[in-house]
Write a protein that holds these residues in place. Structure first.
Motif, mmCIF file in Angstrom:
data_model
loop_
_atom_site.group_PDB
_atom_site.id
_atom_site.type_symbol
_atom_site.label_atom_id
_atom_site.label_comp_id
_atom_site.label_asym_id
_atom_site.label_seq_id
_atom_site.Cartn_x
_atom_site.Cartn_y
_atom_site.Cartn_z
ATOM 1 N N ARG A 1 1.707 -0.959 -4.982
ATOM 2 C CA ARG A 1 0.645 -1.022 -5.991
ATOM 3 C C ARG A 1 0.630 0.219 -6.860
ATOM 4 N NH1 ARG A 1 -3.648 -2.732 -1.735
ATOM 5 N NH2 ARG A 1 -2.850 -4.784 -1.280
ATOM 6 N N ASP B 1 0.798 -1.224 0.000
ATOM 7 C CA ASP B 1 0.000 0.000 0.000
ATOM 8 C C ASP B 1 0.835 1.282 0.000
ATOM 9 O OD1 ASP B 1 -2.407 -1.332 -0.133
ATOM 10 O OD2 ASP B 1 -2.595 -1.487 2.039
ATOM 11 N N ASP B 2 2.162 1.163 0.001
ATOM 12 C CA ASP B 2 3.018 2.345 -0.050
ATOM 13 C C ASP B 2 3.008 2.939 -1.453
ATOM 14 O OD1 ASP B 2 3.758 2.082 2.586
ATOM 15 O OD2 ASP B 2 5.633 1.032 2.139
#
Length: 123
Positions: free
Chosen positions: A37, A11-12
């Motif tokens: 992502r 999610d970074d």
């Protein structure tokens, strides 16, 4: 760069500029154990024969699975604006953002780029 990418969570967000964007794209295409992502590439040169014609750095795919956002300024004094379209051709799923001004360093565009990062994820 590869080691740093393996330390990020899915999610970074990862942002790379100019030659760093080139290297990030190459590494993502090779695949990394854990990858973000979303990736934002700023003022990335195109190294193909249509761009700067340096085969060692030319992107030949495959297109990474990450959501990619390409940003480029029309008044970039280092990497010509035409490189945005060249890169978009090689990365057809990437979101494209053309900025009228800001130059190679995206002067004054931090809020707009942050909005892209924190808003709706790139397609």
């Amino acid at each position: 760069m590869r080691a740093a990418l393996e330390a990020v969570a899915p999610d970074d967000f990862v942002v790379a500029h100019s030659f760093g964007a080139t290297m990030l794209l190459q590494i993502l295409a090779e695949g990394v154990r854990v990858a973000p992502r979303w990736v934002t590439l700023l003022a990335m040169p195109d190294w193909s024969p249509e761009g700067w014609n340096v085969a060692d750095y030319a992107f030949t795919g495959p297109e990474p699975t990450q959501n990619i956002s390409l940003h480029h300024c029309r008044d970039d004094e280092v990497v010509e604006f035409a490189h945005l379209a060249l890169n978009a051709r090689r990365l057809p799923r990437a979101a494209r953002h053309a900025h009228d001004s800001g130059g190679h360093q995206f002067t004054g565009l931090a809020p707009e780029i942050a909005h892209d990062l924190m808003g709706v994820p790139p397609r």
